[in-house]
Design an enzyme around this catalytic site. Structure first.
Site, mmCIF file in Angstrom:
data_model
loop_
_atom_site.group_PDB
_atom_site.id
_atom_site.type_symbol
_atom_site.label_atom_id
_atom_site.label_comp_id
_atom_site.label_asym_id
_atom_site.label_seq_id
_atom_site.Cartn_x
_atom_site.Cartn_y
_atom_site.Cartn_z
ATOM 1 N N THR A 26 47.723 33.199 42.946
ATOM 2 C CA THR A 26 47.848 34.578 43.407
ATOM 3 C C THR A 26 48.660 34.679 44.694
ATOM 4 O O THR A 26 48.708 33.722 45.475
ATOM 5 C CB THR A 26 46.435 35.147 43.648
ATOM 6 O OG1 THR A 26 46.535 36.399 44.297
ATOM 7 C CG2 THR A 26 45.583 34.235 44.520
ATOM 8 N N ASP A 27 49.214 35.867 44.930
ATOM 9 C CA ASP A 27 49.906 36.098 46.208
ATOM 10 C C ASP A 27 48.924 36.241 47.368
ATOM 11 O O ASP A 27 49.311 36.173 48.532
ATOM 12 C CB ASP A 27 50.814 37.342 46.127
ATOM 13 C CG ASP A 27 50.083 38.634 45.805
ATOM 14 O OD1 ASP A 27 48.854 38.601 45.575
ATOM 15 O OD2 ASP A 27 50.747 39.700 45.774
ATOM 16 N N GLU A 28 47.617 36.424 47.055
ATOM 17 C CA GLU A 28 46.637 36.659 48.128
ATOM 18 C C GLU A 28 46.474 35.442 49.029
ATOM 19 O O GLU A 28 45.958 35.560 50.138
ATOM 20 C CB GLU A 28 45.274 37.048 47.547
ATOM 21 C CG GLU A 28 45.340 38.320 46.746
ATOM 22 C CD GLU A 28 44.020 39.083 46.659
ATOM 23 O OE1 GLU A 28 43.074 38.747 47.383
ATOM 24 O OE2 GLU A 28 43.983 40.019 45.857
ATOM 25 N N TYR A 68 37.590 34.865 48.063
ATOM 26 C CA TYR A 68 38.375 34.663 46.839
ATOM 27 C C TYR A 68 39.697 33.970 47.161
ATOM 28 O O TYR A 68 40.034 32.920 46.579
ATOM 29 C CB TYR A 68 38.634 36.009 46.139
ATOM 30 C CG TYR A 68 39.767 35.941 45.134
ATOM 31 C CD1 TYR A 68 39.638 35.224 43.945
ATOM 32 C CD2 TYR A 68 40.996 36.578 45.383
ATOM 33 C CE1 TYR A 68 40.689 35.141 43.036
ATOM 34 C CE2 TYR A 68 42.043 36.506 44.479
ATOM 35 C CZ TYR A 68 41.891 35.781 43.305
ATOM 36 O OH TYR A 68 42.931 35.698 42.417
ATOM 37 N N LYS A 128 41.196 30.241 46.112
ATOM 38 C CA LYS A 128 42.434 30.033 45.339
ATOM 39 C C LYS A 128 43.409 29.166 46.148
ATOM 40 O O LYS A 128 44.095 28.297 45.602
ATOM 41 C CB LYS A 128 43.090 31.376 44.988
ATOM 42 C CG LYS A 128 42.355 32.194 43.951
ATOM 43 C CD LYS A 128 42.266 31.538 42.572
ATOM 44 C CE LYS A 128 43.584 31.483 41.835
ATOM 45 N NZ LYS A 128 43.388 30.976 40.441
HETATM 46 P P1 NAD Z 1 39.457 37.537 34.957
HETATM 47 O O1 NAD Z 1 38.342 37.555 35.957
HETATM 48 O O2 NAD Z 1 39.737 38.754 34.160
HETATM 49 O O3 NAD Z 1 39.209 36.348 33.911
HETATM 50 C C1 NAD Z 1 38.804 35.069 34.298
HETATM 51 C C2 NAD Z 1 38.351 34.315 33.045
HETATM 52 O O4 NAD Z 1 37.961 32.999 33.445
HETATM 53 C C3 NAD Z 1 37.137 34.939 32.350
HETATM 54 O O5 NAD Z 1 37.357 35.007 30.958
HETATM 55 C C4 NAD Z 1 35.998 33.995 32.685
HETATM 56 O O6 NAD Z 1 34.995 33.949 31.679
HETATM 57 C C5 NAD Z 1 36.717 32.673 32.816
HETATM 58 N N1 NAD Z 1 36.016 31.710 33.668
HETATM 59 C C6 NAD Z 1 35.457 31.929 34.880
HETATM 60 N N2 NAD Z 1 34.880 30.809 35.344
HETATM 61 C C7 NAD Z 1 35.117 29.838 34.422
HETATM 62 C C8 NAD Z 1 34.811 28.458 34.344
HETATM 63 N N3 NAD Z 1 34.123 27.835 35.310
HETATM 64 N N4 NAD Z 1 35.224 27.773 33.252
HETATM 65 C C9 NAD Z 1 35.905 28.399 32.252
HETATM 66 N N5 NAD Z 1 36.195 29.698 32.260
HETATM 67 C C10 NAD Z 1 35.826 30.413 33.340
HETATM 68 O O7 NAD Z 1 40.733 37.075 35.767
HETATM 69 P P2 NAD Z 1 42.262 37.482 35.561
HETATM 70 O O8 NAD Z 1 42.524 38.718 36.302
HETATM 71 O O9 NAD Z 1 42.602 37.373 34.138
HETATM 72 O O10 NAD Z 1 42.974 36.293 36.371
HETATM 73 C C11 NAD Z 1 43.320 35.070 35.731
HETATM 74 C C12 NAD Z 1 43.937 34.140 36.745
HETATM 75 O O11 NAD Z 1 45.079 34.741 37.329
HETATM 76 C C13 NAD Z 1 43.002 33.802 37.915
HETATM 77 O O12 NAD Z 1 43.199 32.454 38.240
HETATM 78 C C14 NAD Z 1 43.478 34.701 39.047
HETATM 79 O O13 NAD Z 1 43.228 34.130 40.294
HETATM 80 C C15 NAD Z 1 44.960 34.777 38.748
HETATM 81 N N6 NAD Z 1 45.649 36.007 39.182
HETATM 82 C C16 NAD Z 1 45.144 37.238 38.860
HETATM 83 C C17 NAD Z 1 45.858 38.383 39.222
HETATM 84 C C18 NAD Z 1 45.375 39.768 38.870
HETATM 85 O O14 NAD Z 1 45.957 40.746 39.335
HETATM 86 N N7 NAD Z 1 44.350 39.923 38.038
HETATM 87 C C19 NAD Z 1 47.057 38.262 39.926
HETATM 88 C C20 NAD Z 1 47.522 36.971 40.263
HETATM 89 C C21 NAD Z 1 46.819 35.854 39.863
HETATM 90 O O1 DAU Z 2 47.310 40.208 44.473
HETATM 91 C C1 DAU Z 2 46.792 39.552 43.351
HETATM 92 C C2 DAU Z 2 45.322 39.837 43.240
HETATM 93 O O2 DAU Z 2 45.183 41.174 42.768
HETATM 94 C C3 DAU Z 2 44.582 38.864 42.317
HETATM 95 O O3 DAU Z 2 44.654 37.581 42.845
HETATM 96 C C4 DAU Z 2 43.117 39.280 42.138
HETATM 97 O O4 DAU Z 2 42.493 38.440 41.196
HETATM 98 C C5 DAU Z 2 43.083 40.713 41.644
HETATM 99 O O5 DAU Z 2 41.738 41.144 41.557
HETATM 100 C C6 DAU Z 2 43.868 41.626 42.593
HETATM 101 O O6 DAU Z 2 43.197 41.719 43.876
HETATM 102 P P1 DAU Z 2 43.077 43.104 44.677
HETATM 103 O O7 DAU Z 2 41.920 43.009 45.579
HETATM 104 O O8 DAU Z 2 44.385 43.496 45.260
HETATM 105 O O9 DAU Z 2 42.791 44.098 43.405
HETATM 106 P P2 DAU Z 2 41.787 45.316 43.242
HETATM 107 O O10 DAU Z 2 42.149 45.987 41.954
HETATM 108 O O11 DAU Z 2 40.366 44.925 43.457
HETATM 109 O O12 DAU Z 2 42.197 46.284 44.432
HETATM 110 C C7 DAU Z 2 43.529 46.786 44.540
HETATM 111 C C8 DAU Z 2 43.590 47.596 45.824
HETATM 112 O O13 DAU Z 2 42.788 48.785 45.650
HETATM 113 C C9 DAU Z 2 43.004 46.899 47.035
HETATM 114 O O14 DAU Z 2 43.754 47.256 48.179
HETATM 115 C C10 DAU Z 2 41.576 47.437 47.138
HETATM 116 C C11 DAU Z 2 41.736 48.849 46.618
HETATM 117 N N1 DAU Z 2 40.553 49.409 45.927
HETATM 118 C C12 DAU Z 2 39.959 48.664 44.952
HETATM 119 C C13 DAU Z 2 38.856 49.156 44.275
HETATM 120 C C14 DAU Z 2 38.176 48.320 43.210
HETATM 121 C C15 DAU Z 2 40.108 50.682 46.230
HETATM 122 O O15 DAU Z 2 40.676 51.378 47.097
HETATM 123 N N2 DAU Z 2 39.022 51.162 45.561
HETATM 124 C C16 DAU Z 2 38.348 50.443 44.611
HETATM 125 O O16 DAU Z 2 37.331 50.943 44.067
#
Ligand code: NAD
Ligand code: DAU
Length: 352
Positions: free
Chosen positions: A133-135, A159, A163
């Site tokens: 992630t970019d975080e 989180y 990562k």
């Molecule tokens: P998600 O939370 O929707 O899904 C995660 C999946 O991993 C789930 O299906 C869960 O059951 C599985 N899991 C959790 N713990 C596990 C374990 N110990 N063993 C096997 N499976 C397990 O997450 P996502 O949003 O699909 O993100 C996927 C990946 O991409 C993550 O590594 C996250 O850090 C990264 N990522 C997410 C975003 C985003 O915006 N969602 C952006 C950048 C990177």
């Molecule tokens: O940047 C990549 C990341 O993006 C991933 O690594 C994470 O797995 C993914 O969850 C996401 O993280 P964020 O914290 O940025 O996503 P989220 O959707 O939770 O929140 C997006 C923005 O909106 C953040 O600034 C928090 C804000 N927010 C979120 C929720 C859930 C609100 O203002 N209200 C809300 O109820």
């Protein structure tokens, strides 16, 4: 075959579905623990596809992972499995440490042992692709240049710290053991099958259910949004052509303040599904307490992956967000399966 971990979650499942759309695609072993975020309903269309083998299990279970590697001899591992929600990591970091750090460590060790035993040709071709992630880069000032791959790591939440730790392990396995890794650091994804604890799906579903649309703090935090299909195509590109030991930043060139994202969703819903009382969904916007340690701005400089590998996102925010809102309107059964049960307890805990 390839081994995908976390392939029942949002991005992993989109990746599996996209991959299997190709008629000649290699098979996938999909290892997922099925935490609250894993959802087999997302994978219903490939349930009977002989190229898809779903296995419920933990990436930290070395015996299981070793058995799967031995039996199926995958040529690559794509590691999506993680605890992914920042707010949950604030309430309870332990699962984040266990899966994102210790789990990744165990997966790396199993994979390295398997790789060590491969014949020369398979050994050369093997890849471990770590999805990150970019975080991990922390927060940007409003006018600072976007994150490139050499930006220092400054994670601010449990989180992102977990990562970041996993990224460091992956990097060390390359430098110390020559283990063939690539890492991608991506910005915020959105699109179909997104679990509605995250901003975009939460706002779409709260809006149509006439509930408040919770904006943390002043709503001026900026995220760089990428349509999930574009993230999947970027991962396929890096898996095929990425240089070993390198990291590639992936982003959508779509920096938006949270309040503007929410207003865009309201505007689209006003057109597609107008409220019975004729008012805009924007009247439901409610400012709530800020997230502790809330990062102010993320932005990705995605020029390296474009320059070296020729990847660029296909969707703009306007096209992607319209598709996404329409998808949630068209898929009430999937939504109902997700929002019943334990999900309600999370909403009570976080928003009460
Ligand atoms: P998600 O939370 O929707 O899904 C995660 C999946 O991993 C789930 O299906 C869960 O059951 C599985 N899991 C959790 N713990 C596990 C374990 N110990 N063993 C096997 N499976 C397990 O997450 P996502 O949003 O699909 O993100 C996927 C990946 O991409 C993550 O590594 C996250 O850090 C990264 N990522 C997410 C975003 C985003 O915006 N969602 C952006 C950048 C990177
Ligand atoms: O940047 C990549 C990341 O993006 C991933 O690594 C994470 O797995 C993914 O969850 C996401 O993280 P964020 O914290 O940025 O996503 P989220 O959707 O939770 O929140 C997006 C923005 O909106 C953040 O600034 C928090 C804000 N927010 C979120 C929720 C859930 C609100 O203002 N209200 C809300 O109820």
């Amino acid at each position: 075959m390839i081994l995908v971990t976390g392939g029942a979650g949002f991005i992993g499942a989109n990746f599996v579905l996209d991959w299997l759309k190709e008629p000649n695609a290699e098979g996938i072993i999909n290892l997922d623990k099925l935490t609250y975020a894993g959802n087999l309903a997302t994978l219903a269309s490939v349930k009977n596809d002989p190229r898809h083998l779903f296995v419920q299990g933990d990436i930290g279970d070395r015996a299981l992972v070793a058995k799967l590697l031995k039996e199926h001899q995958p040529r690559a591992i794509v590691n999506f499995a993680a605890e992914s929600h920042v707010d949950r990591s604030i309430h309870g970091p332990a699962d984040f440490i266990n899966t994102n750090i210790v789990g990744t460590f165990n997966l790396l060790e199993c994979a390295r042992e398997y790789w060590n035993g491969l014949q020369a040709a398979q050994k050369t071709n093997f890849r471990f692709h770590h999805v990150s992630t970019d975080e991990v880069y922390g927060s940007l000032l409003p006018t600072a240049p976007a994150f490139n791959e050499t930006h220092p790591y400054e994670p601010n939440s449990p989180y992102s710290a977990s990562k970041a730790a996993s990224d460091h392990l992956v990097r060390a396995w390359f430098h110390t053991y020559g283990f063939p890794v690539v890492t991608t650091n991506c910005s915020n994804n959105y699109g179909p099958y997104h679990f509605p604890e995250k901003l975009i799906p939460l706002v779409i579903l709260n809006a149509i259910n006439l509930k408040p649309l919770p904006i943390y703090g002043d709503g001026q935090q900026v995220r760089d949004w990428l349509y999930v299909g574009d993230h999947c195509s970027a991962i396929r590109t890096v898996l095929a052509k990425g240089r070993l030991g390198e990291t590639y930043n992936i982003g959508g060139w779509n920096e938006k303040a949270n309040i503007d994202v929410v207003k865009s969703i309201c505007q689209i819903l006003d057109e597609l599904k107008p409220r019975a009382d004729g008012q805009s969904y924007a009247t439901q916007i409610t400012f709530v307490n800020d997230r502790p340690g809330h990062d102010r701005r993320y932005a990705i400089d995605a020029r390296k992956i474009e320059r070296e590998l020729g990847w660029r996102p296909a969707e703009t925010f306007d096209t992607g967000i319209k598709k996404t809102v329409q998808w949630y309107l068209d898929n009430p059964i999937w939504v109902e399966g997700v929002v019943s049960g334990a999900y309600r307890d999370w909403l009570d805990k976080q928003y009460s």
